[in-house]
Design a protein around this motif. Sequence first.
Motif, PDB file in Angstrom:
ATOM      1  N   CYS A  72       0.854  -1.183   0.000  1.00 27.83           N
ATOM      2  CA  CYS A  72       0.000   0.000   0.000  1.00 27.83           C
ATOM      3  C   CYS A  72       0.880   1.220   0.000  1.00 27.83           C
ATOM      4  O   CYS A  72       2.076   1.146   0.312  1.00 27.83           O
ATOM      5  CB  CYS A  72      -0.939   0.008   1.212  1.00 27.83           C
ATOM      6  SG  CYS A  72      -0.048  -0.015   2.791  1.00 27.83           S
ATOM      7  N   ASP A  74      -0.103   5.493   0.674  1.00 26.30           N
ATOM      8  CA  ASP A  74      -1.064   6.600   0.669  1.00 26.30           C
ATOM      9  C   ASP A  74      -0.500   7.844   0.014  1.00 26.30           C
ATOM     10  O   ASP A  74      -1.252   8.754  -0.347  1.00 26.30           O
ATOM     11  CB  ASP A  74      -1.463   6.954   2.104  1.00 26.30           C
ATOM     12  CG  ASP A  74      -2.234   5.837   2.769  1.00 26.30           C
ATOM     13  OD1 ASP A  74      -2.915   5.070   2.057  1.00 26.30           O
ATOM     14  OD2 ASP A  74      -2.168   5.734   4.012  1.00 26.30           O
ATOM     15  N   CYS A  78      -2.614  13.484   0.790  1.00 28.03           N
ATOM     16  CA  CYS A  78      -3.793  12.635   0.980  1.00 28.03           C
ATOM     17  C   CYS A  78      -5.044  13.498   1.068  1.00 28.03           C
ATOM     18  O   CYS A  78      -5.106  14.423   1.883  1.00 28.03           O
ATOM     19  CB  CYS A  78      -3.662  11.817   2.259  1.00 28.03           C
ATOM     20  SG  CYS A  78      -2.100  10.920   2.333  1.00 28.03           S
ATOM     21  N   CYS A  83      -2.225   9.999   5.808  1.00 27.78           N
ATOM     22  CA  CYS A  83      -1.152   9.457   4.978  1.00 27.78           C
ATOM     23  C   CYS A  83      -0.473   8.303   5.703  1.00 27.78           C
ATOM     24  O   CYS A  83      -0.854   7.945   6.811  1.00 27.78           O
ATOM     25  CB  CYS A  83      -0.124  10.544   4.673  1.00 27.78           C
ATOM     26  SG  CYS A  83      -0.847  11.959   3.779  1.00 27.78           S
ATOM     27  N   ASN A  84       0.522   7.713   5.054  1.00 27.92           N
ATOM     28  CA  ASN A  84       1.258   6.599   5.657  1.00 27.92           C
ATOM     29  C   ASN A  84       1.635   6.972   7.086  1.00 27.92           C
ATOM     30  O   ASN A  84       2.288   7.970   7.350  1.00 27.92           O
ATOM     31  CB  ASN A  84       2.536   6.310   4.872  1.00 27.92           C
ATOM     32  CG  ASN A  84       2.238   5.962   3.418  1.00 27.92           C
ATOM     33  OD1 ASN A  84       1.097   5.697   3.079  1.00 27.92           O
ATOM     34  ND2 ASN A  84       3.256   5.973   2.574  1.00 27.92           N
ATOM     35  N   HIS A  93      -5.779   3.411   6.918  1.00 26.38           N
ATOM     36  CA  HIS A  93      -4.668   3.961   6.145  1.00 26.38           C
ATOM     37  C   HIS A  93      -3.475   3.000   6.153  1.00 26.38           C
ATOM     38  O   HIS A  93      -3.413   2.049   6.938  1.00 26.38           O
ATOM     39  CB  HIS A  93      -4.242   5.316   6.699  1.00 26.38           C
ATOM     40  CG  HIS A  93      -3.711   5.246   8.101  1.00 26.38           C
ATOM     41  ND1 HIS A  93      -4.535   5.281   9.193  1.00 26.38           N
ATOM     42  CD2 HIS A  93      -2.434   5.133   8.579  1.00 26.38           C
ATOM     43  CE1 HIS A  93      -3.813   5.200  10.296  1.00 26.38           C
ATOM     44  NE2 HIS A  93      -2.522   5.105   9.941  1.00 26.38           N
ATOM     45  N   CYS A  94      -2.497   3.304   5.248  1.00 24.91           N
ATOM     46  CA  CYS A  94      -1.284   2.499   5.103  1.00 24.91           C
ATOM     47  C   CYS A  94      -0.324   2.844   6.247  1.00 24.91           C
ATOM     48  O   CYS A  94      -0.286   3.980   6.734  1.00 24.91           O
ATOM     49  CB  CYS A  94      -0.641   2.802   3.741  1.00 24.91           C
ATOM     50  SG  CYS A  94       0.701   1.684   3.282  1.00 24.91           S
TER      51      CYS A  94
END
Length: 454
Positions: A72, A74, A78, A83-84, A93-94
Amino acid sequence: MPARAPARLLPRATLLALLTGLPGCRSGDPSLTGCGADSCSATDTTTDMSTETSTTGPGLCGNAVVDPGETCDDGEDCGDGVCNSDEYTGEKHCNATCNGLYPEWCGDKAMQATETCDAGGNTLTCDADCTSVECGDGILNPSAGETCDDGVDNSDAYDDTPDQLACNTACTGTAPHCGDGVCQESHEGTTCADCTCGDGIVSAPETCDDAMATPTCDADCTPVECGDGHHNPAAGEACDDGNMLDDDACRNDCTRCGDGILQPGEECDDGNVIDEDACSNDCIKPRLVFVTSSDFKGNLGGLAGADMKCAMAGMTADPNLPAAAWRAWLSDDTGSPSTRFDTAFSGWYRLVDGTPIAKGWSDLTDGNLAAAIDLTENGLNPADPLNAWSNTTAAGAMVGNEHCNNWSNSMLAPKGRIGDATATNTDWADLNDAGLNPFSCGTSLHLYCFQHTP
């Protein structure tokens, strides 16, 4: 964590500068030029790739592209603000290394420390954002019975802008307005259909509104109730005069004579308004009157004997009536029609051919008959003499003591008073003729017979 910049190839000049300090850089190397004692340069035999970007390598997590080795990514920009990350954000989320999803989010049905509930979506007690259901939080939750939720804009104030109606403070519908099925009298008039009985909309103070009279709702938008003055045939009311008089044209149970339905207290109900037929407009059957075809001397056997003579003739007038239904119009010391007849009777007295004589006792005794009592039980005129024993006034009381010794004597000397069967004035009961009345008890005369009971 912040994304790392992707690896790039170095520019040629920079590469040559680095190479001069590397071992093995020798003059005369065919791949280098300008090689001297302190430096050398490589001959560029490849295409300039200074603007190309590599698509491989672990440093690419965060570029919003799922690169080889990633599950994955993000990215940095975002749209949902997540976001990640290796931190709880509430959203799915990632993680920071792009090798899987962060294991905790709102909707995973596992309540986290920052959540008040997590049912995996909207439920009766939990919103989809993992907060408790609360009208006014701006989160629509149909599972909890909410049909709207405008958050802080929810309002119960009357709204006259139907195209921009706010949600009410119960989240069950819009703010009060014309067309919501409730009449807001302080804001709406007859121009708003909500305030009109008969529009099919139940609005206060209406308790029903079927747009017409029905078995459960009157035409004035109130429940059916006998005595409210609203006649509702659909609810089985034959009438409704709105009063508590039970002896007028409309009874207290909203039935009346003339509805064609035999109700308690009615002798008949023919459903018409012809008063003089077989059922009066008071739902009372008529009672028969006749003068006997036979004649009798003064020894009648008293009043009881005279009644039996009427009963015998009455079997011809109406064979369905019992003997006790008949009374002779006759008075002596033991009684008179005023004491022996049904003086409360208010229906019609009629001859056997249907000719009306009088309506009720009061009309019978007012001194004038509608027709003479001149038909026998057979429907024929009686034979002469056209007189009947009576000793009774037109009002039904005893005239005097001229009654053939209480109607037990047939001798010539005693006298008995008589009536004229051809008269419609008071003579019908007591003939106003001193030369004929009273008459000898030895004379044979007729009897007036009246039906006494239904």
